[in-house]
Design an enzyme around this catalytic site. Structure first.
Site, PDB file in Angstrom:
ATOM      1  N   ASP A 144      -0.035   6.564   8.155  1.00 53.81           N
ATOM      2  CA  ASP A 144       0.306   5.660   7.055  1.00 53.81           C
ATOM      3  C   ASP A 144       1.800   5.392   7.187  1.00 53.81           C
ATOM      4  O   ASP A 144       2.558   6.209   7.738  1.00 53.81           O
ATOM      5  CB  ASP A 144      -0.045   6.241   5.685  1.00 53.81           C
ATOM      6  CG  ASP A 144      -0.099   5.130   4.617  1.00 53.81           C
ATOM      7  OD1 ASP A 144       0.377   4.004   4.902  1.00 53.81           O
ATOM      8  OD2 ASP A 144      -0.611   5.383   3.509  1.00 53.81           O
TER       9      ASP A 144
HETATM   10  C1  BGC Z   1      -0.343   2.204   2.088  1.00 52.53           C
HETATM   11  C2  BGC Z   1      -1.380   1.858   3.135  1.00 52.53           C
HETATM   12  C3  BGC Z   1      -1.065   0.538   3.760  1.00 52.53           C
HETATM   13  C4  BGC Z   1       0.349   0.545   4.301  1.00 52.53           C
HETATM   14  C5  BGC Z   1       0.742  -0.759   4.960  1.00 52.53           C
HETATM   15  C6  BGC Z   1       1.065   2.055   2.614  1.00 52.53           C
HETATM   16  O1  BGC Z   1       1.976   2.198   1.591  1.00 52.53           O
HETATM   17  O2  BGC Z   1      -0.555   3.517   1.614  1.00 52.53           O
HETATM   18  O3  BGC Z   1      -2.652   1.819   2.537  1.00 52.53           O
HETATM   19  O4  BGC Z   1      -2.002   0.241   4.755  1.00 52.53           O
HETATM   20  O5  BGC Z   1       1.238   0.797   3.232  1.00 52.53           O
HETATM   21  O6  BGC Z   1       0.637  -1.851   4.134  1.00 52.53           O
END
Ligand code: BGC
Length: 694
Positions: free
Chosen positions: A262
């Protein structure tokens, strides 16, 4: 590689956004064995610097896609060998490209209980993504909703691992007709405010039976990638949790794809690489010269690097025949063909919770004046912003949808409900009233949680005022999860849970209100009467304990009566269940249970019913839930029609996880089987069967 060289490799690679057509454009779909061979060849030709460069995102949050108006989050690939990088776009309500099709939030789609439809949703997402130049969809969120306070509850499909697995696997299959899908957040991510530091603790049986089966279902469906969660699990951050990433995911489940972090979740270099995190997103902070030095000093074995690169390469090659494909028509983005799928989804997601005196559907011939209330009635309310923010090609608000569907003979009056006295006056003089209330991204979103499960005082007061002024009051709720309703539920004759219905929400709401569509959605979560009925949700603690029981399993175990049970939802017709029978009363450990039930549409309108099958355990040697969902099906029935619905449960699905022997155990005991329209005991027919050595 020193820092300067890294920056150079990243910058060069990021300028080549489309995979070089000269290398791959004529490539046909590669077979598994051809992929394996090619991966070996390519890895053999790569330098260590090239390998490490492939393992992290490039600088800058977004990169312009070549020949496309859109931007993606990228990894570099390896230009010299014509290996593409990842071109990541988030979801989850569709592909996050301006003008794309916006579907209802995942929680709404969970309420359709329709994996076949969800696969079509995924297919549109994948098509639109590929046509805009992406090759990676980062939006398959399947975290189990442990507690309705989670700020991102709308991003997932519900609270039950089996149901989540069915829906998640369906969207993965659909997306992967066109591009890689990423399933997230692995694992135990269901508190938002403290997500970057909270240590989620649970025993191994809880992890295996409750928090992981849906991830396994997506792995079995072939998900190209898994994104680790931000949180720590049992003392080890998920990004460097080797029990999760290597032990369970890669070794036990045989996952063939790659693990992506993530964004910004890595906390270490060697520990993350050794644990099995293959790609650092969204930019390199740990997989840079530090990773090279870790390899050179033996803290990370070169095999680990080769494995990480091979995994990513294997997935690129699986989709390589689609790189630069001219078969994608970008003008379809957000167009009528795809919007129709979104509308169907919003219609099937709607859960009719209450309908006293047949308040709904509103009959066009009987209504001259319809009053519509609430500030949300004429607002675009798609749900969360942040990593899921969406700019669809167009939107339809509830008021716009109702105006269109009402036709010329019904006068529509709108009042935002801010002034209760004037709203009351309008309600008194109308033939029926629709009150649109609910939540928005201000109440639930990434980064915080919703500790108070009620509607706002303002919305509750508006419902009470209108319902007391007009006996034909319909309350429409927009939300991404459970809302407690005890303060007004008894006063409202009709309640329709419309969720965040996407770009076609207004049309779908009107379709159901006027009876052009018979509602068929069912709750993918339990709705409690109050927060007090639930277990604690602490979003400030550094450590939280997740017990085995949550959601309907918890309500069952503690004999609690919810406001609305899991699986519940009514319609404009009545379905009668009878004649539950089992193909065999005894099955072997490797056999499967086959159960049949007759479902009759006893009303006078056609509809679709979601038939559910739960299993209970008699005499298990471990503590087990009163019942658990093990199968379901959607069935269409004309008025007066009866269909026999057959559902199957493999004996393996009855197993519990035994941490002592680190294995799954199917017990030779009596099992109870329940079939019916919801998880409510009174609604279910029951039978029993045994598993035995036969
Ligand atoms: C989220 C993810 C997401 C990523 C990119 C993160 O803050 O937890 O779910 O895919 O950002 O957008």
């Amino acid at each position: 590689m020193d820092r300067r060289l890294f920056l150079k490799v990243s910058a060069v690679a990021s300028s080549i956004m489309a995979f070089p057509r000269r290398v791959w454009s004529a490539v046909a779909r590669l077979s598994e064995s051809a992929i394996a061979q090619k991966v070996k060849d390519l890895v053999g030709q790569m330098t260590l610097d090239e390998k490490i460069a492939m393992m992290a995102g490039v600088l800058g949050p977004f990169t312009q896609v070549k020949d496309s108006p859109f931007r993606t989050n990228n990894t570099p690939g390896c230009e010299r060998l014509g290996i593409p990088g990842i071109r990541f776009v988030d979801g989850s309500r569709g592909i996050r490209f301006k003008g794309a099709t916006c579907f209802p939030a995942a929680m709404a789609r969970g309420a359709t209980w329709d994996p076949a439809l969800e696969e079509r949703v995924g297919n549109v997402i994948g098509y639109e993504g590929r046509s805009g130049g992406a090759n990676f969809f980062g939006g398959v969120c399947i975290n189990l909703l442990r507690h309705p306070s989670w700020g991102r509850s709308q991003e997932t499909f519900g609270e039950d691992p089996y149901h989540l697995g069915m829906m998640g696997a369906a969207v993965v299959r659909g997306v992967q007709n066109h591009m890689m899908a990423c399933t997230k957040h692995f694992a135990g991510n269901s508190i938002d405010k403290s997500r970057h530091y909270v240590d989620v603790r649970m025993d191994e049986r809880t992890l295996r039976e409750i928090y992981l089966p849906h991830f396994k279902a997506c792995v079995d469906a072939g998900t190209a990638s898994i994104m680790n969660a931000y949180n720590t699990l049992n003392g080890e951050p998920c990004a460097q949790n080797s029990h999760l990433l290597s032990g369970i995911l890669k070794n036990e489940w045989g996952f063939k794809g790659f693990v992506l972090s993530d964004f910004g979740s890595l906390k270490s270099t060697a520990a993350s690489a050794n644990a099995g995190c293959d790609v650092e997103m969204d930019r390199r902070r740990f997989y840079d010269w530090k990773l090279k030095s870790a390899v050179q000093t033996g803290r990370v074995k070169i095999d680990k690097i080769n494995e990480a690169v091979s995994r990513q390469l294997g997935q690129h090659l699986r989709f390589i025949h689609l790189e630069g494909s001219t078969d994608y028509d970008r003008s379809k983005l957000g167009g009528p063909e795809h919007a129709a799928v979104s509308r169907e989804c919003a219609q099937k997601a709607m859960v009719l919770l209450k309908n006293e005196n047949k308040t709904l559907p509103l009959k066009r011939g009987e209504i001259k004046t319809l009053a519509v209330f609430g500030e949300l009635a004429d607002k675009v309310n798609l749900g969360a912003t942040g990593s899921t923010a969406f700019e669809p090609s167009y939107t339809v608000t509830p008021l716009q949808g109702i105006r269109r569907a009402a036709g010329k003979n019904i006068a529509i009056i709108f009042d935002d409900g801010v002034d209760l006295i004037s709203a009351r006056d309008k309600a008194e003089h109308a033939d029926a009233a629709v009150v649109v209330v609910g939540l928005s991204h201000l109440d639930e979103n990434e980064g915080f949680d919703r500790l108070n499960l009620n509607l706002s005082d303002k919305h509750e007061a508006l419902i009470r005022e209108i319902a007391s002024a007009n006996p034909k009051t319909v309350v429409v709720i927009e939300a991404g999860g459970a809302v407690t309703m005890e303060a007004w539920k008894d006063q409202a004759p009709a309640i329709l849970l419309a969720w965040y219905g996407g770009m076609e929400a207004g049309n779908a709401i009107a379709d159901v209100i006027f009876g052009d569509v018979n509602p068929s959605g069912k709750l993918p979560i339990v709705i409690p009467k109050s927060n007090e009925q639930l277990y604690p949700f602490d979003n400030k603690a550094r450590k939280v304990e997740y017990g085995y029981y949550h959601g309907y399993r918890y309500f069952d175990k503690h004999g609690l009566e919810p406001a609305f049970p899991f699986g519940f939802g009514i319609s404009y017709t009545a379905y009668k269940y009878s004649n539950l029978r089992l193909a065999q009363k005894t099955i072997g450990r490797s056999g499967k249970l086959v159960a049949r039930v007759d479902v009759r549409n006893a009303g006078d309108v056609a509809g679709e019913e979601i038939v559910q099958l739960y299993v209970g355990y008699n005499g298990s040697k471990v503590d087990r839930p009163i019942k658990e969902l093990k199968a379901f099906a959607r069935v269409a029935l004309k008025p007066g029609e009866t269909k026999t619905v057959t559902l199957e449960v493999p004996a393996a699905d009855l197993a519990y996880y035994d941490p002592d022997s680190a294995g799954w155990r199917v017990e030779e005991i009596e099992y109870l089987i329940y079939m019916g329209p919801s998880s409510n005991k009174q609604d279910l027919l029951s039978e029993s069967f045994r598993v035995a050595s036969i």
